[in-house]
Structure formats: structure tokens, C-alpha cells
Design a protein around this motif. Structure first.
Motif, PDB file in Angstrom:
ATOM      1  N   PHE A   1      -1.264   0.412  -9.003  1.00 40.67           N
ATOM      2  CA  PHE A   1      -0.796   1.770  -9.317  1.00 40.67           C
ATOM      3  C   PHE A   1      -1.476   2.297 -10.576  1.00 40.67           C
ATOM      4  CE2 PHE A   1       2.049   4.100 -12.195  1.00 40.67           C
ATOM      5  CZ  PHE A   1       2.195   5.294 -11.496  1.00 40.67           C
ATOM      6  N   TRP A   2      -1.520   1.488 -11.621  1.00 38.74           N
ATOM      7  CA  TRP A   2      -2.096   1.960 -12.882  1.00 38.74           C
ATOM      8  C   TRP A   2      -3.607   2.117 -12.795  1.00 38.74           C
ATOM      9  CZ3 TRP A   2       0.645   4.534 -16.109  1.00 38.74           C
ATOM     10  CH2 TRP A   2       1.998   4.274 -16.253  1.00 38.74           C
ATOM     11  N   LEU A   3      -4.260   1.292 -11.989  1.00 37.02           N
ATOM     12  CA  LEU A   3      -5.700   1.459 -11.773  1.00 37.02           C
ATOM     13  C   LEU A   3      -5.987   2.721 -10.958  1.00 37.02           C
ATOM     14  CD1 LEU A   3      -6.760  -2.234 -11.085  1.00 37.02           C
ATOM     15  CD2 LEU A   3      -7.538  -0.806 -12.996  1.00 37.02           C
ATOM     16  N   LEU A   4      -5.135   3.005  -9.981  1.00 40.24           N
ATOM     17  CA  LEU A   4      -5.284   4.244  -9.211  1.00 40.24           C
ATOM     18  C   LEU A   4      -5.085   5.447 -10.128  1.00 40.24           C
ATOM     19  CD1 LEU A   4      -5.717   5.418  -6.344  1.00 40.24           C
ATOM     20  CD2 LEU A   4      -3.223   5.393  -6.062  1.00 40.24           C
ATOM     21  N   ASP A   5      -4.133   5.344 -11.030  1.00 41.85           N
ATOM     22  CA  ASP A   5      -3.906   6.420 -12.005  1.00 41.85           C
ATOM     23  C   ASP A   5      -5.133   6.609 -12.896  1.00 41.85           C
ATOM     24  OD1 ASP A   5      -2.264   8.268 -13.681  1.00 41.85           O
ATOM     25  OD2 ASP A   5      -2.456   6.653 -15.153  1.00 41.85           O
ATOM     26  N   ALA A   6      -5.766   5.502 -13.293  1.00 42.45           N
ATOM     27  CA  ALA A   6      -6.971   5.595 -14.128  1.00 42.45           C
ATOM     28  C   ALA A   6      -8.092   6.305 -13.377  1.00 42.45           C
ATOM     29  CB  ALA A   6      -7.422   4.196 -14.559  1.00 42.45           C
TER      30      ALA A   6
ATOM     31  N   LEU B   1       0.840  -1.201   0.000  1.00 39.45           N
ATOM     32  CA  LEU B   1       0.000   0.000   0.000  1.00 39.45           C
ATOM     33  C   LEU B   1       0.872   1.248   0.000  1.00 39.45           C
ATOM     34  CD1 LEU B   1      -2.767   1.407   0.252  1.00 39.45           C
ATOM     35  CD2 LEU B   1      -2.577   1.124   2.738  1.00 39.45           C
ATOM     36  N   TYR B   2       1.889   1.259   0.854  1.00 38.40           N
ATOM     37  CA  TYR B   2       2.823   2.394   0.910  1.00 38.40           C
ATOM     38  C   TYR B   2       3.490   2.605  -0.451  1.00 38.40           C
ATOM     39  CZ  TYR B   2       6.993   5.094   2.133  1.00 38.40           C
ATOM     40  OH  TYR B   2       7.984   6.046   2.177  1.00 38.40           O
ATOM     41  N   ASN B   3       3.944   1.526  -1.066  1.00 35.62           N
ATOM     42  CA  ASN B   3       4.637   1.630  -2.350  1.00 35.62           C
ATOM     43  C   ASN B   3       3.736   2.221  -3.432  1.00 35.62           C
ATOM     44  OD1 ASN B   3       6.875   0.462  -1.187  1.00 35.62           O
ATOM     45  ND2 ASN B   3       6.545  -1.566  -2.084  1.00 35.62           N
ATOM     46  N   VAL B   4       2.509   1.734  -3.503  1.00 34.72           N
ATOM     47  CA  VAL B   4       1.576   2.210  -4.527  1.00 34.72           C
ATOM     48  C   VAL B   4       1.288   3.694  -4.345  1.00 34.72           C
ATOM     49  CG1 VAL B   4      -0.800   2.044  -5.378  1.00 34.72           C
ATOM     50  CG2 VAL B   4       0.522  -0.045  -4.944  1.00 34.72           C
ATOM     51  N   LEU B   5       1.040   4.108  -3.107  1.00 31.48           N
ATOM     52  CA  LEU B   5       0.721   5.517  -2.836  1.00 31.48           C
ATOM     53  C   LEU B   5       1.939   6.412  -3.057  1.00 31.48           C
ATOM     54  CD1 LEU B   5      -1.472   5.042   0.359  1.00 31.48           C
ATOM     55  CD2 LEU B   5      -2.269   5.688  -1.920  1.00 31.48           C
TER      56      LEU B   5
ATOM     57  N   ILE C   1      -5.378  -3.266  -4.183  1.00 31.67           N
ATOM     58  CA  ILE C   1      -4.381  -4.292  -3.849  1.00 31.67           C
ATOM     59  C   ILE C   1      -5.061  -5.604  -3.468  1.00 31.67           C
ATOM     60  CG2 ILE C   1      -2.628  -4.922  -2.126  1.00 31.67           C
ATOM     61  CD1 ILE C   1      -1.836  -1.891  -2.158  1.00 31.67           C
ATOM     62  N   LEU C   2      -6.164  -5.522  -2.722  1.00 33.90           N
ATOM     63  CA  LEU C   2      -6.891  -6.733  -2.338  1.00 33.90           C
ATOM     64  C   LEU C   2      -7.417  -7.484  -3.567  1.00 33.90           C
ATOM     65  CD1 LEU C   2      -8.926  -5.453   0.757  1.00 33.90           C
ATOM     66  CD2 LEU C   2      -7.123  -7.198   0.783  1.00 33.90           C
ATOM     67  N   VAL C   3      -7.815  -6.730  -4.589  1.00 33.63           N
ATOM     68  CA  VAL C   3      -8.379  -7.358  -5.795  1.00 33.63           C
ATOM     69  C   VAL C   3      -7.285  -7.854  -6.729  1.00 33.63           C
ATOM     70  CG1 VAL C   3      -9.700  -6.914  -7.905  1.00 33.63           C
ATOM     71  CG2 VAL C   3     -10.572  -6.136  -5.702  1.00 33.63           C
ATOM     72  N   THR C   4      -6.296  -7.005  -7.021  1.00 30.04           N
ATOM     73  CA  THR C   4      -5.288  -7.367  -8.022  1.00 30.04           C
ATOM     74  C   THR C   4      -4.177  -8.255  -7.465  1.00 30.04           C
ATOM     75  OG1 THR C   4      -3.871  -5.454  -7.570  1.00 30.04           O
ATOM     76  CG2 THR C   4      -5.646  -5.150  -9.194  1.00 30.04           C
ATOM     77  N   LYS C   5      -3.894  -8.070  -6.156  1.00 30.86           N
ATOM     78  CA  LYS C   5      -2.744  -8.754  -5.527  1.00 30.86           C
ATOM     79  C   LYS C   5      -1.446  -8.406  -6.273  1.00 30.86           C
ATOM     80  CE  LYS C   5      -5.575 -12.636  -3.918  1.00 30.86           C
ATOM     81  NZ  LYS C   5      -6.846 -12.130  -4.457  1.00 30.86           N
ATOM     82  N   ASN C   6      -1.417  -7.199  -6.849  1.00 33.10           N
ATOM     83  CA  ASN C   6      -0.285  -6.799  -7.680  1.00 33.10           C
ATOM     84  C   ASN C   6      -0.086  -5.287  -7.541  1.00 33.10           C
ATOM     85  OD1 ASN C   6       0.861  -5.666 -10.296  1.00 33.10           O
ATOM     86  ND2 ASN C   6       1.159  -7.850 -10.670  1.00 33.10           N
ATOM     87  N   GLU C   7       1.096  -4.881  -7.080  1.00 33.23           N
ATOM     88  CA  GLU C   7       1.364  -3.454  -6.847  1.00 33.23           C
ATOM     89  C   GLU C   7       1.275  -2.638  -8.128  1.00 33.23           C
ATOM     90  OE1 GLU C   7       4.931  -2.331  -4.794  1.00 33.23           O
ATOM     91  OE2 GLU C   7       4.764  -3.993  -3.380  1.00 33.23           O
TER      92      GLU C   7
END
Length: 342
Positions: A181-186, A143-147, A171-177
Motif C-alpha cells: 500500500f505504501w509503495l503504491l502511494d509512493a 490485492l483487493y485490500n491494497v487497492l 505484493i509479489l515482491v513484498t509479500k506484505n499488504e
């Protein structure tokens, strides 16, 4: 005693922690949830088979009328990350920028950004066993890394409270940092523009737009609000900022996000209008500002929001017609009014 025995039996059958790691609250209605679950699992199995047939062995998910219909009926968890990445444009952006996420993590230090994110880590989902420091692995570091990566990527936004809950769900859904990140950007960059910037003008605008839509579609509720001078931001700001995370049940939130990634921000208005219309009589019982606030808290609880299938059907029928053209016009008008107010 018969009811008490049924409740205890339901508690014994329904796990205390849900599939996403959230502990069920003390007042959780196990019996009602078990009733819902018995039908829910049948629907999930049927939908999963149809999705597997639709996607087949394709490398890409193609937008289509069929896909839109399927998304509205719910994306199975095993396909959710792939579908979200495709329909939001996040996959295409990630493919065009290989290694970019890891470059962001290795960039020069950003002390103020890092401190702001760390402050919120322990506040993110204290009721989720996967985000606790005792968890193996603990999701606080991803979570820290993505933010952090997002704050460096979009410096105009940086980090804003509320983004931690959204990134946590991703993160809970993708299990992938990197995908998170790219979904948060979207979401922050395209689907919800200006929601999380310093002025939060997009967020304030959309709350005013909701007020205008209520005035058109539910005039009695609007009259109650106007009569008491209640600002919409007092009632629905967390709905918009957190995209219903920690407000509605997790399965219902994920179903809303299925459509949000595919159809855009108007889905938020459909959800908000449905909640208000479904409980219009309850809201109109209020005779003071504290009572209005309490009624709005009640809108997001109970069997109506737990039964995600029925709820999602309602958001596409209850509000009636809601063309994007109307929302765009209201946004222009509300934004101009907010700017004029300074």
C-alpha cells in the motif's frame, strides 16, 4: 534432431512456472533463457554478497552514490522490499502513520470503488498461479485490500485500470499488504503524479514528452511517426500505465523498478528511448500505421529485453544525457499544449 533434443532438455531443466508464479508462455524460448540464466545466477550471487555487506545489520538504508550504483546493478530479491521502502520514502510514511492502513480497510463501505476493483481481480495476471482462486493462499484478497485502501486514501484517484497490475507486482515482491500500500502511494502520489487521476494529465503529458525526446534524439523515427500521423499514446500508453508490467520480462521489470523507486520517473523515459533506439532500423521498415504498431510490439520481445543486466546497462548509456531539468521543461511545455487543446 540435435536442436530439438537441446530444446527439450532446456524445457526439462527450466521450471514451467517462474519464481514469481508466472507460467511461461507456449512460445517461450527455453534454450535462450537457459543460456542467459547460466550467467545471470553467477551475477546474482556476486551482487547478493555485496548487498549483504553494504546493508549489514543496519536498520535503515541510506541514500548515497554507492547505493545508487548498487541499485542500478540490481537489488537482490531478498533485499528488494526493504530497499524500495527506504529509497521511495514509503517506510518513513508508514512509520509516521501506524495503523493507518488497517483503519482504511475498516472505513465505511465504498460500493462503486469496491465494484470497480472486483471487476478487475480475475483479469489480474491470469498466467500467475498465485492469483488464481484455487491457490492457497490466493493473492486476490491481498490485492483487493491494497487497492481498496488506496482508493479510500487517495480519493482524487480512487481506482484506475492498470493499478491492479502494479499493486500485484508489489505484493509479489513484498509479500506484505501494508508495505505494498505504501509503495503504491509512493508511485501514484509522488513518483508518477497525475498518471492515474480522472484526466490522466500526467500520463498524457509524459507520452508527449517522450515524443519530444524522440524528436531530439531519434529524428528519423519521429519523422516516420509524424508522416503517418501516429499518436504516441497509441504505441506506448501501456508502457507508462503499467510501468512495463506484462510488457517486459518480470526480472527486467523489477530491475527497472529498482531504479524507478530510487531515481524517479525519468527512468521510464530512459527505458522507452532505449527500446526505440535499439530497434530503430526495425521501426523504420514500417510503411503504414498497422506496421508501425506491430514493430513497437516487437520491441518488447526477444533476447535484448530478457538479458536484464545488459538491458539495464544500455538504458544508462544509449539515450545519452537526460537531465531532470530538461524533462521538467518539456513537461511544462507539453502540459500547457494539452490544456490549450482542451
Amino acid at each position: 534432431m540435435e536442436l530439438a533434443g537441446r530444446l527439450q532438455a532446456a524445457r526439462d531443466r527450466v521450471p514451467r512456472v517462474d519464481p514469481y508464479g508466472f507460467e511461461r508462455p507456449e512460445d517461450f524460448d527455453y534454450a535462450a533463457y537457459e543460456d542467459f540464466l547460466s550467467g545471470h545466477l553467477v551475477v546474482l550471487a556476486r551482487r547478493a554478497a555485496k548487498w549483504s555487506e553494504l546493508l549489514g545489520g543496519r536498520g535503515r538504508v541510506q541514500k548515497s552514490a554507492t547505493l545508487k550504483r548498487y541499485v542500478r546493478k540490481g537489488v537482490p530479491l531478498e533485499h528488494r522490499a526493504r530497499v524500495w521502502m527506504a529509497v521511495s520514502g514509503a517506510q518513513a510514511r508508514m512509520d509516521r502513520n501506524p495503523g493507518y492502513y488497517h483503519q482504511l480497510l475498516q472505513a465505511d463501505r465504498s460500493p462503486s470503488l469496491e465494484d470497480a476493483i472486483r471487476t478487475d481481480l480475475n483479469r489480474t495476471f491470469p498466467d500467475n498461479v498465485r492469483f488464481r482462486t484455487s491457490a492457497q493462499p490466493c493473492l486476490q484478497q491481498p490485492l483487493y485490500n491494497v487497492l481498496l485502501a488506496f482508493g479510500r486514501h487517495n480519493q482524487a484517484v480512487g481506482y484506475c485500470q492498470g493499478m491492479n497490475f502494479i499493486a500485484g507486482y508489489l505484493i509479489l515482491v513484498t509479500k506484505n499488504e501494508e508495505e505494498s500500500f505504501w509503495l503504491l502511494d509512493a508511485l501514484v502520489g509522488r513518483i508518477l503524479p497525475d498518471y492515474y487521476g480522472p484526466a490522466m494529465l500526467g500520463l498524457k503529458t509524459d507520452q508527449e514528452v517522450l515524443g519530444e525526446l524522440v524528436r531530439r534524439k531519434l529524428p528519423a523515427v519521429a519523422a516516420l511517426m509524424d508522416g503517418h500521423g501516429v499518436l504516441w499514446t497509441l504505441l506506448v500508453s501501456r508502457w507508462f500505465i503499467c510501468l512495463f508490467v506484462d510488457i517486459l520480462p518480470v526480472e527486467t521489470v523489477l530491475r527497472i523498478w529498482d531504479c524507478l523507486f530510487n531515481e524517479g520517473s525519468k527512468i521510464i523515459f530512459r527505458v522507452a528511448l532505449t527500446l526505440i533506439k535499439q530497434h530503430q532500423a526495425l521501426i523504420l521498415e514500417a510503411t503504414s500505421i498497422p506496421e508501425i504498431c506491430d514493430k513497437f510490439k516487437q520491441l518488447t520481445r526477444g533476447s535484448f529485453v530478457t538479458d536484464c543486466h545488459t538491458f539495464m546497462q544500455k538504458i544508462f548509456s544509449e539515450p545519452g544525457s537526460l537531465p531532470m531539468r530538461t524533462i521538467s521543461q518539456l513537461r511544462e511545455r507539453c502540459r500547457a499544449r494539452l490544456l490549450a487543446q482542451g
